[in-house]
Scaffold this motif. Sequence first.
Motif, PDB file in Angstrom:
ATOM      1  N   ILE A 134     -30.127 -29.104  50.937  1.00  0.00           N
ATOM      2  CA  ILE A 134     -31.023 -27.953  51.067  1.00  0.00           C
ATOM      3  C   ILE A 134     -30.220 -26.660  51.056  1.00  0.00           C
ATOM      4  O   ILE A 134     -30.623 -25.651  50.458  1.00  0.00           O
ATOM      5  N   PHE A 135     -29.061 -26.682  51.702  1.00  0.00           N
ATOM      6  CA  PHE A 135     -28.215 -25.484  51.671  1.00  0.00           C
ATOM      7  C   PHE A 135     -27.698 -25.238  50.252  1.00  0.00           C
ATOM      8  O   PHE A 135     -27.600 -24.081  49.811  1.00  0.00           O
ATOM      9  N   GLY A 136     -27.396 -26.307  49.528  1.00  0.00           N
ATOM     10  CA  GLY A 136     -26.979 -26.142  48.132  1.00  0.00           C
ATOM     11  C   GLY A 136     -28.081 -25.542  47.281  1.00  0.00           C
ATOM     12  O   GLY A 136     -27.835 -24.682  46.430  1.00  0.00           O
ATOM     13  N   ALA A 137     -29.317 -26.003  47.514  1.00  0.00           N
ATOM     14  CA  ALA A 137     -30.459 -25.421  46.796  1.00  0.00           C
ATOM     15  C   ALA A 137     -30.634 -23.961  47.172  1.00  0.00           C
ATOM     16  O   ALA A 137     -30.992 -23.125  46.332  1.00  0.00           O
ATOM     17  N   SER A 138     -30.366 -23.636  48.430  1.00  0.00           N
ATOM     18  CA  SER A 138     -30.459 -22.246  48.880  1.00  0.00           C
ATOM     19  C   SER A 138     -29.421 -21.383  48.180  1.00  0.00           C
ATOM     20  O   SER A 138     -29.696 -20.240  47.797  1.00  0.00           O
ATOM     21  N   THR A 399     -19.464 -22.104  43.238  1.00  0.00           N
ATOM     22  CA  THR A 399     -18.604 -23.157  43.780  1.00  0.00           C
ATOM     23  C   THR A 399     -19.291 -23.927  44.902  1.00  0.00           C
ATOM     24  O   THR A 399     -19.129 -25.148  45.016  1.00  0.00           O
ATOM     25  N   GLY A 400     -20.045 -23.228  45.733  1.00  0.00           N
ATOM     26  CA  GLY A 400     -20.744 -23.911  46.816  1.00  0.00           C
ATOM     27  C   GLY A 400     -21.746 -24.917  46.291  1.00  0.00           C
ATOM     28  O   GLY A 400     -21.800 -26.073  46.752  1.00  0.00           O
ATOM     29  N   PHE A 438     -11.619 -24.472  44.356  1.00  0.00           N
ATOM     30  CA  PHE A 438     -12.371 -23.289  43.948  1.00  0.00           C
ATOM     31  C   PHE A 438     -13.082 -22.653  45.141  1.00  0.00           C
ATOM     32  O   PHE A 438     -13.130 -21.419  45.257  1.00  0.00           O
ATOM     33  N   VAL A 439     -13.643 -23.467  46.029  1.00  0.00           N
ATOM     34  CA  VAL A 439     -14.305 -22.921  47.212  1.00  0.00           C
ATOM     35  C   VAL A 439     -13.309 -22.147  48.070  1.00  0.00           C
ATOM     36  O   VAL A 439     -13.587 -21.023  48.520  1.00  0.00           O
TER      37      VAL A 439
END
Length: 655
Positions: A134-138, A399-400, A438-439
């Motif tokens: 969900i955080f990735g979708a955010s 990157t996230g 990369f992050v």
Amino acid sequence: MADRRQGTASDDGSASRGEEAGRARTHDSVRLAVVIGALGVVFGDIGTSPIYTLQTVFNPDDPHPVPVNTDNVYGVVSLVFWSVMIIVTLTYVLLAMRADNDGEGGIMALITLLRRWSSQRGRRATVVLAALGIFGASLFFGDSMITPAISVLSAVEGLKVVEPSLDGAVVPITAVIIVALFLVQRRGTAAVGRVFGPVMIVWFTAIGACGVAGITDHPDILRALSPTYALSFLFGHWGTAFFALAAIVLAVTGAEALYADMGHFGRRAITRGWLFLVLPACVLSYLGQGALILDDPDNISSPFFLLVPEWGRWPMVLLATAATVIASQAVITGAYSVASQAAQLGYLPRLRIAHTSESTIGQIYVPWINWLLMVSVLTLVFAFQSSAALAYAFGMAVTGTITITTLLFFYVARGKWGTPRWLLAIGAGALLLVDLLFVAANMTKLVHGAWLPLLIGLTAFTVMTTWQRGRALVTAERSRQEGPLPEFIDDLRTGQEPLRAPGTAVFLSRDKETAPLAMRANVEHNHVRHEQVVILSIGTEPVPRVPADQRIVVDDLGYADDGIIHVTARFGYMETPDVPGTLAMLDPAETEGPLQLDQASYFLSKIELRRGKAPTMAPWRKRLFIATSYITADAAEYFSLPRDRTVIMGSQIEV
């Protein structure tokens, strides 16, 4: 008790529209027209990265500048090439896009697969990974806001190369283009793709040809295709290379859009477009720009446009502007898909969604998301005013999202295909090491703009998790107020019989366990019930589409002569429920008599939310939940109910 599954085939035996569309997509996935459409929607973001990637890497105003010398140019170009090959070609095109959910891709599809696996395996780790997803979708929402701003700005900035006096017009021109782009979204992906596809073919042909011209002048640049140059630069000049990664990642922007847009065109069309046109053109452009910088280090000011012959720079600026508009299209359509899936899975309120194609499934337009993105993009343009200023923010969002997608994919690979643990450990370890490098590099740009996508991501994450929590609380309280449905039906038979009104009444309910608030109010306060009563529950399954033969379940609720039945209609999270159309397919033998749908009354229960004193959520989250509820789409419109025969009855719930 009847419990029979019925399809939604028409009376003449023809297949449902969903089945026809599914076959059309399978057939179209190998057609050239579909590949061209994908070029016009999917590849714009990653296909315009050559405009600003190398320019940002060698930007002398960078807090950690990369010195311009032969070794560094070879190393940077090699790192760009292998980053594209590892992240885009390997991670996304060859691996992640195989982890689809009935044809739909993107991080929300991975979350759905994880949730399904969690219910089967009962592993808590999948719940944690779903939250991470969900955080990735955010973060992808942040990408959807930054991409149009940086892409269009970078193209319009080409005006400064051909005519420096136009510097002051860059921001206003960018704003006008962005407004026009969002205004045409309602026409749908197919219409946009037909227009943009040929433009992108010209774009990739042009940048590839310019790259070949640059390589011809300095053919030694082809040595940068060897991974030894990337490795020697990374480990031999660690201090310089590490910080350079924050800009090199710009070469892979748009990888998540490829995955999120997979449901629009299919995996085959996207794979073929990438391997046969997009990848070769981008690689040639990067190599040509590297050769140009080797010839004259001053060319770092704008290597993409300076690679173009002077006579062709004006046309290239116009073509680049068109291409970056298309780049914005890739993430806009991706944002529609992510928001729609999030709403169907309970992470966002029910949103008004327009399906823009009758022949191609998955093509949607979400007005609320469209206008939110437009306002956000314009704000970024006027706040940052240059692509260089936005570059630091861009990398963090990309990157996230990539790292989280990689992690979720390998977890799904174990559950879906039973991939051996040792193979997963090797593959996931290698790819996640690249992603985390990369992050880490982008975290060094935190104070220079990388905080922005993190802020956007945290905000969207908070909204979605708050809605999920608040929705669970409201559901529990509503169930308490409604009471058990079997007891309510029994009371109707054993108690005083209410007056029977002629006709059919359809009460929308969440499930088969509780009595609809509207029906309970009608009986207890109005002392009336209709001759034919249908209690309808709309179920959203964790798949994009439900097969026709699994669409409907009919239950007589224990009595075959009282005129009250329960109908469960199952829809996928990519489908828009059509209540009258679904009820029209019911067999009269299963409904205790024919339904009078042409005159049926539809009853909805409207819940008014109020902030209570119970410590269910923090006060600020209660306010956020109630505020978010205001964007919920009108239920009558969402379920395609006739306005003149829809009755709304209110109730109040505290959270």
